[in-house]
Design a protein around this motif. Sequence first.
Motif, short mmCIF file in Angstrom:
data_model
loop_
_atom_site.label_atom_id
_atom_site.label_comp_id
_atom_site.label_asym_id
_atom_site.label_seq_id
_atom_site.Cartn_x
_atom_site.Cartn_y
_atom_site.Cartn_z
N GLY A 1 22.37 -11.17 -69.05
CA GLY A 1 21.89 -12.45 -69.55
C GLY A 1 21.08 -13.13 -68.46
N ILE A 2 19.93 -13.68 -68.82
CA ILE A 2 19.10 -14.40 -67.86
C ILE A 2 18.86 -15.82 -68.36
CG2 ILE A 2 16.90 -14.49 -66.63
CD1 ILE A 2 16.53 -11.51 -67.23
N GLY B 1 18.10 -24.76 -69.58
CA GLY B 1 18.81 -25.81 -70.32
C GLY B 1 19.69 -25.24 -71.41
N VAL B 2 19.20 -24.20 -72.07
CA VAL B 2 19.98 -23.53 -73.11
C VAL B 2 21.18 -22.80 -72.48
CG1 VAL B 2 19.89 -21.76 -74.93
CG2 VAL B 2 17.95 -23.31 -74.59
N ALA B 3 20.96 -22.23 -71.29
CA ALA B 3 22.07 -21.54 -70.61
C ALA B 3 23.20 -22.51 -70.27
CB ALA B 3 21.56 -20.87 -69.33
N ILE B 4 22.83 -23.68 -69.77
CA ILE B 4 23.86 -24.67 -69.43
C ILE B 4 24.59 -25.13 -70.69
CG2 ILE B 4 24.12 -27.05 -68.58
CD1 ILE B 4 22.03 -26.18 -66.39
N THR B 5 23.84 -25.25 -71.78
CA THR B 5 24.44 -25.60 -73.07
C THR B 5 25.46 -24.55 -73.50
OG1 THR B 5 22.44 -26.77 -73.72
CG2 THR B 5 23.93 -26.10 -75.50
N ALA B 6 25.10 -23.28 -73.36
CA ALA B 6 26.02 -22.20 -73.73
C ALA B 6 27.30 -22.29 -72.91
CB ALA B 6 25.34 -20.84 -73.51
N ALA B 7 27.16 -22.60 -71.63
CA ALA B 7 28.34 -22.71 -70.76
C ALA B 7 29.22 -23.89 -71.16
CB ALA B 7 27.90 -22.85 -69.31
N GLU B 8 28.61 -25.04 -71.40
CA GLU B 8 29.40 -26.23 -71.76
C GLU B 8 30.10 -26.06 -73.11
OE1 GLU B 8 30.20 -28.86 -69.96
OE2 GLU B 8 28.93 -28.41 -68.24
N ALA C 1 27.29 -15.94 -71.36
CA ALA C 1 27.67 -16.23 -72.75
C ALA C 1 26.61 -15.73 -73.71
CB ALA C 1 27.89 -17.73 -72.94
N ALA C 2 25.34 -15.95 -73.37
CA ALA C 2 24.25 -15.50 -74.24
C ALA C 2 24.25 -13.98 -74.36
CB ALA C 2 22.91 -16.01 -73.72
N ALA C 3 24.49 -13.29 -73.24
CA ALA C 3 24.51 -11.83 -73.26
C ALA C 3 25.71 -11.30 -74.05
CB ALA C 3 24.54 -11.29 -71.84
N ALA D 1 35.95 -14.19 -77.98
CA ALA D 1 36.04 -15.20 -79.04
C ALA D 1 35.33 -16.47 -78.60
CB ALA D 1 37.52 -15.51 -79.30
N GLY D 2 34.68 -17.09 -79.55
CA GLY D 2 34.13 -18.42 -79.34
C GLY D 2 32.99 -18.49 -78.36
N VAL D 3 32.31 -17.39 -78.11
CA VAL D 3 31.18 -17.47 -77.18
C VAL D 3 30.04 -18.24 -77.81
CG1 VAL D 3 29.45 -16.09 -75.98
CG2 VAL D 3 31.81 -15.35 -76.00
N GLY D 4 29.54 -19.26 -77.06
CA GLY D 4 28.44 -20.10 -77.51
C GLY D 4 27.53 -19.35 -78.41
#
Length: 318
Positions: free
Chosen positions: A68-69, A114-121, A303-305, A315-318
Amino acid sequence: MHTDLVAALDIGGTKIAGALVDGDGRILQRTQRPTPAQEDGDTVMGAVEEVLGDLAGSPSWAGARAIGIGSAGPVDATTGTVSPVNVPGWRDFPLVDRVRAVTGGLPVELIGDGVAITAAEHWQGAARGHDNALCMVVSTGVGGGLVLGGRLHPGPTGNAGHIGHISVDLDGDPCPCGARGCVERIASGPNIARRALAAGWRPGPDGDTSAAAVATAARAGDPHAVASFERAAQALAAGIAATATLVEIDIAVIGGGVARAQDVLFAPLRRALRDYATLSFVQRLTVAPALMGTDAGLVGAAAAALHAAPDTTAAGVG
């Protein structure tokens, strides 16, 4: 052996970070290099290859099934290219192909930072348990991302949720993006400091003119510092309310250096939000500080990867 293991890259203008991350969001191995941001594109890619080389040297690397990048943008996930504003050597740079070439053809998932940080939060942080969320990073720039219907919503190119370039002031200052009155032009750290200085705020003996110094002055009651943060809060509230009205989010999570001002930002933001989020279906909108800290980009890229890989069991990955 971790069945859910991915590699993650967090690429910005200052550093290129890499990690091996498991299906629970734990970082098992990490490394980083400074970004040679002013060099040519191949030199920047060389730093990425060094980071990947460090990770490939780990005994766990054999179990990594995707990469994931999260990259400074704009990014274009449809072409696998990146053109980070603060890395001039990369313009339409074929990052996905280059990473795939040095990692033996592993699947690569590209999203904006910004999308990566969203996935993490959403996976591990302040937006956890919320099916509809906006997460924002307010620092040198203003970026963001969306979770809609319980899923990360990067959009076709990986830039959806880029709230920094919603215009909230029709007659406002020109923004470097080409538009006028953007949220970023009012609410980013450098613009908070610029406006405070223009109004008459003066830094202390150390000469620090950062947004953090303005926040300290605002806490001490300096009226120009307070006014600059209130104006930033108003711009953020207008952008958040517009987003909520459009797609019905119920929480806005705010991270980045400017969010460290805490109540200097959040108190006027919550007040301003009442003035802008007025329709019945957005009145319950809450605002919360981000929780994920400096690892958010890596965890979100992972999370994206994990989410994109077809055999994911996390489970529950963004």
